[in-house]
Design an enzyme around this catalytic site. Structure first.
Site, PDB file in Angstrom:
ATOM      1  N   GLU A  22     -14.627  -9.319  -3.566  1.00  0.00           N
ATOM      2  CA  GLU A  22     -14.242  -9.734  -2.508  1.00  0.00           C
ATOM      3  C   GLU A  22     -13.559 -10.953  -2.995  1.00  0.00           C
ATOM      4  O   GLU A  22     -14.084 -11.701  -3.725  1.00  0.00           O
ATOM      5  CB  GLU A  22     -14.811  -9.522  -1.410  1.00  0.00           C
ATOM      6  CG  GLU A  22     -15.710 -10.978  -1.127  1.00  0.00           C
ATOM      7  CD  GLU A  22     -16.858 -11.230  -2.264  1.00  0.00           C
ATOM      8  OE1 GLU A  22     -17.458 -10.270  -3.054  1.00  0.00           O
ATOM      9  OE2 GLU A  22     -17.253 -12.257  -2.492  1.00  0.00           O
ATOM     10  N   LYS A  82     -16.319 -20.764  -9.813  1.00  0.00           N
ATOM     11  CA  LYS A  82     -16.515 -19.397  -9.857  1.00  0.00           C
ATOM     12  C   LYS A  82     -16.880 -18.765 -11.064  1.00  0.00           C
ATOM     13  O   LYS A  82     -17.538 -17.503 -11.001  1.00  0.00           O
ATOM     14  CB  LYS A  82     -15.267 -18.751  -8.756  1.00  0.00           C
ATOM     15  CG  LYS A  82     -15.280 -19.217  -7.239  1.00  0.00           C
ATOM     16  CD  LYS A  82     -16.321 -18.579  -6.666  1.00  0.00           C
ATOM     17  CE  LYS A  82     -16.018 -19.017  -5.241  1.00  0.00           C
ATOM     18  NZ  LYS A  82     -17.386 -18.567  -4.350  1.00  0.00           N
ATOM     19  N   SER A 110     -15.382 -28.962  -6.863  1.00  0.00           N
ATOM     20  CA  SER A 110     -15.842 -27.324  -7.335  1.00  0.00           C
ATOM     21  C   SER A 110     -14.407 -26.647  -7.692  1.00  0.00           C
ATOM     22  O   SER A 110     -14.577 -25.649  -8.455  1.00  0.00           O
ATOM     23  CB  SER A 110     -16.266 -26.610  -6.143  1.00  0.00           C
ATOM     24  OG  SER A 110     -15.564 -26.755  -4.948  1.00  0.00           O
TER      25      SER A 110
END
Lengths: 397, 267
Positions: free
Chosen positions: A112, A90, A379
């Site tokens: 969010e 991210k 990830s």
């Protein structure tokens, strides 16, 4: 050559800009800035520096030899996004968008979050740049990801639990949109996935393709050739598109996106719009969605908060329709097998989101031969999921 | 000629402004809606905006969100809303009804199927919050071919070229969102609204309805001096919410509020 989206943000029939009028000027402003800075050598140099020294890139491509041997098929390589600062892919995107926010003179950041990884990655860059940060998070997710909530608060962010609707990621997105509409002049909305109105799907992708560009080069160096298959989990789909995109024109590379089947597609309790949904419009773009015959959005289910979303990035919808990517699905229970396999055999604890990709590798690798290679995107790391795992297995910590 | 066009022309002739109440279809229950609509008309409403409940109402504040949630408990989807309009039409052939909602229910029904169904139910206008003109071409053409007005929103930060665009694709009236925010939010600055309406009028001849944040008769009166119509939503829905155990009370309070607004606007 693959070149999407068009100038209006369309991936075939998908994508576009479907927002209330108040947001249009802000989206236009963002699009102008994005077009300008993605070609600005100074901006790109600053981004590269941050990715190298702050995020810790390049992330390794790791040959999971023991796991490969155990599965008795293809050689498995893990793209180690779990080793990034903050523990997931991210941050590649939040570093980029925060730099953009700074260039645009915005002083307030909103985001969010589902699993909390994007919220943490946003709070992190906001702290570093001294920007006010507000993170919207579904009340259900606040509970199941309490560790990440605490991290965000330590980083100086305000975390607002969202009590409307199903109280998960989609509702957090609704609330962030409402905040943005209200505070449009000074606020930059850092969307965490490749969804939302144009330019977000393209912009977030562009910040995440560092994953695939590195992996391509690393794979060439380590094996002397391209991989035979790519695997990544798909919620909104940012880690997946980040890995896939640089390989789309390489037709020899098979690509698999793994959706969350929750309790099983046949139960209806899942988060797999590409496998079991239909096209519709939500959160600013047209894409595959889980909605009923009235067009109301259906509540989703997945053990992993980060995949618990009824939509998916519009580019994935397009890649599905043109047949370039195979979208498959993995249940909660299968994901747990992936989680345990990687932990026990390689000493790496994956996030529950990434565990879905691992579980699919366990099905795929044995069907391939030992001279073939799979790159799977790891990830994120699993630390945030310790509570969920312990609870699931009846252990008190 | 369309009911909307008729209605705004009549009002202009008599020097009155349109009172446009918004309620969410099926809130607090499906039986409440049609009698409420008739009562609104009897109390002085000129145009009805009927909310189509949606699971993810991104542009709405908490009051209208909860109205949607209550209605969805009764499965009040788009096809049922259209049935309510048809029922209303049985005894009211004059009052224009505008559906207000989000795009996904229309997408899932299919644009053409929706346009046909809306025509059969005698809907007069459709306002789709998350469908800007850039994406609206197909839907607008289908609606206009059936004499249904596509109604578009304008915001405080909409530049002149956008106003002209809305003027070109929209019909019936333009809906000016009086503040940057969600429905039912904060207070509205009538001086700001006044300035913006002048700019809109320079770029469009369509009637202008103003909404978002109209709470009482006084605000309605102030706005009716500068706009062609005043849209009131959350203030009515709050009455429903305050009287969930007694919908007849809610109805009486909504009637009283409508009458006070009508009176203030006409005085």
């Amino acid at each position: 050559m693959y070149n999407m989206p068009d100038e209006k943000g369309h991936f075939g029939p998908y994508g576009g800009i479907f927002v209330a009028e108040t947001l249009m000027p802000a989206i236009t402003e963002l699009n102008v800035a994005y077009q300008r800075y993605m070609k600005d050598p100074e901006f790109l140099a600053e981004l590269d520096e941050d990715l190298k020294h702050y995020v810790g890139r390049p992330s390794p491509l790791y040959h999971a030899e023991r796991w490969s041997k155990e599965l008795g098929g293809a050689q498995i390589y893990l793209k180690r996004e779990d080793l990034n600062h903050t523990g997931a892919h991210k941050v590649n995107n939040t570093v980029g968008q925060a730099l953009l926010a700074k260039r645009m003179g915005k002083t307030r950041i909103i985001a969010e979050t589902g699993a909390g990884q994007h919220g943490v990655a946003t709070a992190t860059v906001a702290a570093r740049l001294g920007l006010e940060c507000v993170v919207y998070m579904g009340a259900v997710d606040v509970e199941r990801q309490s560790l990440n909530v605490y991290r965000m608060k330590l980083l100086g962010a305000t975390v607002i639990p969202v009590e409307s609707g199903s109280r998960t990621l989609k509702d957090a997105l609704n609330e962030a949109m409402r905040d943005w509409v209200t505070n449009i002049d000074d606020t930059f909305y850092i969307i965490g996935t490749v969804a939302g109105p144009h330019p977000y799907p393209a912009m977030v992708r562009d910040f995440q393709t560092i994953i695939g560009r590195e992996a391509k080069q690393q794979c060439q160096e380590m094996t002397g050739r391209l991989p035979d298959a790519l695997v990544a989990c798909v919620g909104g789909g940012s880690n997946a598109i980040g890995l896939f995109h640089p390989f789309i024109d390489d037709s020899s590379v098979k690509i698999f996106g793994v959706e969350a089947a929750g309790d099983g597609i046949e139960t209806g309790r899942h988060s797999a719009p590409l496998c079991a949904g239909r096209p519709g419009v939500l959160h600013g773009n047209r894409t595959y969605l889980m909605s009923d015959d009235d067009g109301e959005i259906i509540e989703t289910h997945s053990i992993s908060a980060g995949l618990d979303y009824p939509g998916v990035g519009p580019e994935h919808s397009w890649l599905k329709d043109i047949g370039r990517v195979d979208y498959v699905n993995i249940t909660d229970n299968e994901a747990l097998e992936g989680f345990h396999a990687l932990t026990k055999l390689e000493g790496i604890i994956p996030a529950l989101e990434s565990s879905h990709a691992m579980a699919y590798v366990m099905k795929l690798a044995p069907t391939m031969n030992s001279s073939e290679t799979i790159i799977v995107n790891l990830s994120g790391r699993g630390d945030k999921d310790m509570h969920t795992m312990a609870e699931r297995e009846g252990i008190k910590i | 000629m369309s009911r909307l066009k008729n209605r705004f022309e009549e009002l202009a002739k008599s020097g009155r402004k349109a009172l446009i109440p918004f309620i969410t279809a099926g809130d607090p229950n499906p039986d409440f809606t049609v009698p409420m609509l008739h009562a609104l008309v009897e109390s002085g409403a000129d145009v009805i905006e009927l909310g189509v409940p949606f699971s993810d109402p991104m542009a709405d504040g908490p009051v209208i969100q909860r109205a949607s949630e209550r209605a969805l408990e009764h499965h009040m989807g788009l096809s049922k809303v259209l049935k309510l309009v048809a029922e209303f039409r049985k005894t009211d052939q004059l009052t224009p009804v505008v559906l207000m909602g989000y795009l996904n229910p229309i997408e899932i029904m299919g644009y053409e199927a929706f346009a046909n169904a809306a025509q059969r139910a005698e809907v007069d206008g459709v306002l789709t919050v998350d469908l800007p003109p850039e994406e609206a071409e197909e839907c607008v053409a289908l609606l206009k071919a059936r004499d249904i007005s596509p109604i578009f929103l304008l915001a405080p930060n909409s530049p002149p070229e956008r106003i002209r665009k809305m003027d070109a694709v929209g019909s019936g009236y333009l809906y000016y969102v009086s503040l940057k925010g969600v429905t039912g939010a904060g207070h509205l600055d009538t001086e700001d609204v006044k300035r913006k309406l002048l700019e809109i009028r320079e770029n469009s001849n369509l009637p202008i309805g103003v909404g978002f944040g109209v709470k009482d008769a006084e605000t309605a009166k102030t706005l009716s001096a500068i706009a062609d119509g005043v849209v009131v939503g959350s203030a009515f829905i709050r009455k429903i919410e305050e009287n969930l155990d007694n919908p007849e009370n809610a109805k009486a309070e909504i009637i009283a509020l409508t009458k006070s607004m009508r009176q203030a606007m006409d005085s």
